[in-house]
Design an enzyme around this catalytic site. Structure first.
Site, PDB file in Angstrom:
ATOM      1  N   LYS A 101      -1.024  -0.816   0.262  1.00  0.00           N
ATOM      2  CA  LYS A 101       0.179  -0.110   0.688  1.00  0.00           C
ATOM      3  C   LYS A 101       0.509   1.051  -0.259  1.00  0.00           C
ATOM      4  CE  LYS A 101       2.244  -4.138   2.955  1.00  0.00           C
ATOM      5  NZ  LYS A 101       3.328  -5.143   2.929  1.00  0.00           N
TER       6      LYS A 101
ATOM      7  N   SER B  23       7.066  -7.909   6.310  1.00  0.00           N
ATOM      8  CA  SER B  23       7.195  -6.914   5.252  1.00  0.00           C
ATOM      9  C   SER B  23       7.931  -5.651   5.695  1.00  0.00           C
ATOM     10  CB  SER B  23       5.810  -6.531   4.715  1.00  0.00           C
ATOM     11  OG  SER B  23       5.008  -5.978   5.729  1.00  0.00           O
TER      12      SER B  23
END
Length: 837
Positions: free
Chosen positions: A751, A708
């Protein structure tokens, strides 16, 4: 081996009349008697008729009755043939053997039920050539079989007959059911053929073996076959005698012990000493009164009987008694009544936990189905999420909402399979597994059973506990869970199992497949504020000896604690920090410094010290080559800085920061993309030939991995090569491909919340992650702009400032005089160096 009688009574009115054993002359006469060309054929089941032997037969078939009636009225001669299978009621010619015996009907007796009994005597053997009649009974054309012996065979036969007699007499002596007169009768048979036929008729062998004897042409061979069967019978009798003597000695020992025990009991009564009879009777009564399955009741009653035969001082007594107590203590059919008030259950769940809407919805659905159906297999739920989000306490709330008992079993560090399935009783100090121990503690067979930290299970030489849980956590199997200690099937299908885990990847795939995974993500700042005001502050006030009116914390102060002193997905650290503040206030109250205290933001440093966390995104992105990424960790989301720098060299790339293989490959893919698009980005080729690239991810002591960070790495690389700074108010996440596509990643909620905590104003996410953002409440996204992207070109337009700090052409172009003599080719593959911190 032999039947109990050796000649047959034929006169009911005069039982003393009998057929004597035939002499050798009479037997020779029968074996040479004439045989008609055709004979009526009578089929026998389960036996074979031999020449000279008298045999009683009950006739029940219609065809056989007709045959016997006609034959008895004529010459009384019939042909007797054995059936190949006794199960056939109406045999055909193919169902009969081809060799039989001519027989004379000696006696015909009518029975009360309409059947008839006949007594027949065999004459000589015959071979069927063909059947001439099938209705109303069989009639066949036959050929008589001759008995011939030469001089040498007669000598051999005499020796065989002597051995046969000895073996037969020996068998009579060894058999408890045969009279001693049978030996005298056998010894007085002077006809060799009749002796062989007589013994063959009384052998306890299959019909096939007897038929083989009948069909054997040579009398010597028949004698050898009889010898073979007699020898086998002697071996069987010898073995039976050994078994009988051994069993007798065991019974004698038991009787001796019983008598001694009865004498000891009488002596104890005379001395006034108590015995265990009353105690065992109480156990038996308790077992009969307890509602348990039939197989468990039979086992416990059997064990109680065993206790009655064991000396209470013997070690086995304590083992068996402990086993009986466990069976009686377990809740086999004791169920608590479920509270199926859906609204009341919803109120309890909301009262105990703020947020967690997805989990509450699933529990209420379970209650609704249980209310409508009345009974259902309990689901296996697994709460998965970071620490401190309320997974364990949620199980207690579910039990309270259902009105069930709550049992918690911590699996952290469990490495022994016997912890789940128990130890076998052969081991010293054996006990059932912790599953049954928990049910005994609960006292009901349908508690809420929490398997805490199921991802922390281990395995070693003592087995794999996670494999032992496969049966426990399978609704299709756990109705018959078998513990090694009990060795009885126990129904676990009514138990509501709830597992908790931090690392879903650490749970073995077969075990994970049996559970319904419910993810519990981190809390937003507003949710943490509500939890602190509604749960944490009141609890810490009580635990630190303060009264509600003596201690309170302003909302802004709690927000400062959340942002400046605790960065976590859960609220565990938040509660500890509030507890520190409460203890500081408690000290002031205890020394009469204050009576009440409302903690304000500017007073917080006095209780907790300097602020621990700051938003340093703007400071870090002041120079080109620094991008802000978003990372997921088991304790929640966090921001991640990707730093890139360049220096004169040979075009190699150095990666540092304890990066995993996947993250290293993301960096290589990012550099390949930048090199392939260098012209459109305005990057000279000398930048890749004569300049080294160093990519570093701070917090070097912490291992990092995953795809990611690909978007952040690519942004940092483009920033350093184009000398354009990354905007300081945004962060990004996503996986990249060599073609510039942005692929979706996980942990979006954590996140995004981490970006909000760090003061980020804008986040860039893969377009396919838009569905994950919709699960976040709107108030949590307030003040945060979210952009969704498909390709890297879109990210570069949004993240990089337009004006470069330095002109990349001027910066990276090397004069020909400074270039190495042997420069590496621009299209070659550079070496990637990883420097260990």
């Amino acid at each position: 081996m032999m039947k109990d009688s050796f000649y047959w009574m034929i006169d009911d009115e005069a039982p003393e009349q009998s057929i004597p054993l035939p002499t050798a002359a009479e037997e020779h006469e029968m074996s040479t008697s004439s045989v008609p060309e055709t004979l009526p054929i009578l089929a026998l089941r389960n036996t074979v008729l031999f020449p000279g032997v008298v045999l009683p037969i009950t006739v029940g078939r219609d065809a056989s009755l007709k045959l016997v009636k006609d034959a008895f009225a004529a010459d009384k001669l019939i042909g007797v043939v054995a059936q190949r299978s006794s199960d056939i009621e109406d045999p055909t010619p193919e169902d009969l053997y081809g060799v039989g015996t001519v027989a004379t009907i000696l006696k015909l007796i009518k029975m009360p039920d309409g059947s008839k009994s006949i007594v027949i005597q065999g004459k000589r053997r015959f071979q069927i050539t063909d059947y001439v009649q099938e209705e109303p009974y069989f009639r066949a054309r036959v050929d008589a079989l001759k008995e011939t012996l030469d001089e040498q065979e007669e000598i051999q036969l005499q020796a065989l007959i002597r051995s046969v007699k000895e073996l037969a007499i020996q068998i009579v002596a060894m058999s408890p059911n045969l009279p001693s007169e049978a030996a005298y009768a056998i010894d007085n048979i002077d006809s060799p053929a009749f002796l062989i036929h007589f013994i063959a008729s009384n052998l306890q062998v299959e019909v096939e073996d007897k038929q083989e004897l009948l069909e054997t042409l040579s009398l010597v061979e028949r004698a050898n076959l009889v010898m073979k069967h007699l020898n086998r019978e002697i071996q069987v009798l010898q073995l039976s005698e050994e078994i009988r003597s051994r069993v007798k000695s065991d019974v004698d020992q038991q009787q001796r012990e019983y008598l001694l025990r009865q004498q000891m009991k009488a002596i104890q009564e005379e001395l006034g000493e108590s015995d265990s009879t009353g105690e065992l009777e109480q156990l038996r009564q308790r077992a009969e009164d307890k509602n348990m399955p039939e197989h468990a009741l039979e086992t416990v009653l059997k064990e109680i009987k065993k206790l009655n035969r064991i000396n209470p001082a013997a070690p086995d007594y304590a083992v068996t008694r402990n086993y009986v107590d466990w069976i009686l203590d377990l809740p086999w059919t004791e169920y608590s009544e479920d509270h199926l008030d859906i609204k009341h259950a919803e109120e309890i769940l909301d009262e105990d936990h703020f947020g967690l809407e997805k989990v509450k919805k699933r529990i209420l659905e379970y209650l609704a189905v249980l209310k409508l159906k009345g009974d259902m297999k309990a689901p296996i739920l697994c709460f998965y999420g970071p620490p401190g989000v309320g997974k364990t306490s949620l199980g207690k709330s579910i039990a309270r909402a259902l009105g069930r008992e709550f049992v918690r079993m911590s699996l952290g560090g469990v490495r022994d399979e016997a912890e789940i399935r128990g130890h076998r009783r052969t081991y010293v100090g054996a006990l059932p597994g912790r599953i049954l121990q928990g049910l005994k503690k609960a006292g009901t067979a349908n508690p809420v059973f929490m398997l805490d930290e199921v991802d922390k299970l281990g395995s070693d030489f003592r087995g794999d506990p996670s494999s032992a849980l496969l049966e426990v956590l399978d609704p299709e199997q756990n109705f018959g869970f078998n513990d090694h200690y009990l060795e009885l099937d126990y129904d676990l299908s009514k138990v509501l199992f709830i597992a908790t885990a931090n690392y879903l990847e650490m749970i073995p795939a077969p075990l994970r497949d049996r559970m319904e995974i419910i993810q519990i993500t981190g809390y937003t700042q507003d949710e943490k504020l509500a939890i602190a005001k509604g749960f944490l502050v009141p609890r810490q006030t009580e635990r630190n000896g303060l009264k509600p009116e003596q201690f309170s914390i302003a909302d802004d102060t709690i927000k400062l604690i959340i942002d400046g002193y605790t960065r976590e997905s859960g609220v565990r650290q938040l509660e500890r920090t509030i507890g520190s503040v409460a203890r500081g206030v408690a000290k002031k109250v205890a020394v009469d410094e204050v009576e009440t205290e409302t903690v304000q933001p500017d007073e917080l440093e006095a209780y907790l010290g300097a602020r621990k966390f700051f938003s340093d995104v703007a400071e870090r992105t002041e120079v080109p080559g620094v991008a802000t990424g978003l990372a997921w960790t088991p304790v929640g989301g966090d921001i991640l800085f990707i730093e890139a720098s360049i220096s004169r060299g040979s075009g190699r790339m150095i990666l540092t920061g304890q990066l995993g293989d996947v993250m290293k490959e993301s960096a290589q893919a990012a550099r390949s993309y930048v090199k392939s698009h260098a012209d459109e980005l305005g990057i000279p080729q000398d930048a890749f030939r004569y300049w080294d690239l160093h990519v570093h991810v701070p917090a070097g002591a912490v291992p990092k991995d995953g795809p990611s960070a690909g978007v952040s790495m690519l942004t940092a690389l483009v920033s350093i090569y184009t000398q354009r700074r990354v905007k300081d108010h945004l962060a990004m996440t996503g996986e990249i491909t060599l073609r510039g596509l942005v692929l979706p990643v996980g942990g979006i909620k954590e996140k995004v919340l981490a970006a909000k905590r760090a003061g980020i104003k804008q986040v860039l996410l893969p377009q396919k992650n838009e569905k994950d953002v919709k699960e976040i409440k709107d108030e949590a996204l307030e003040g945060l702009k979210v952009n969704y992207i498909k390709r890297m070109q879109e990210i570069l337009k949004l993240t990089l400032e337009k004006k470069p700090v330095k002109d990349p052409v001027t910066l990276f172009t090397i004069p020909d005089s400074d270039k190495p003599t042997h420069a590496p080719p621009s299209n070659g593959s550079e070496t990637v160096h990883t420097v260990v911190n």
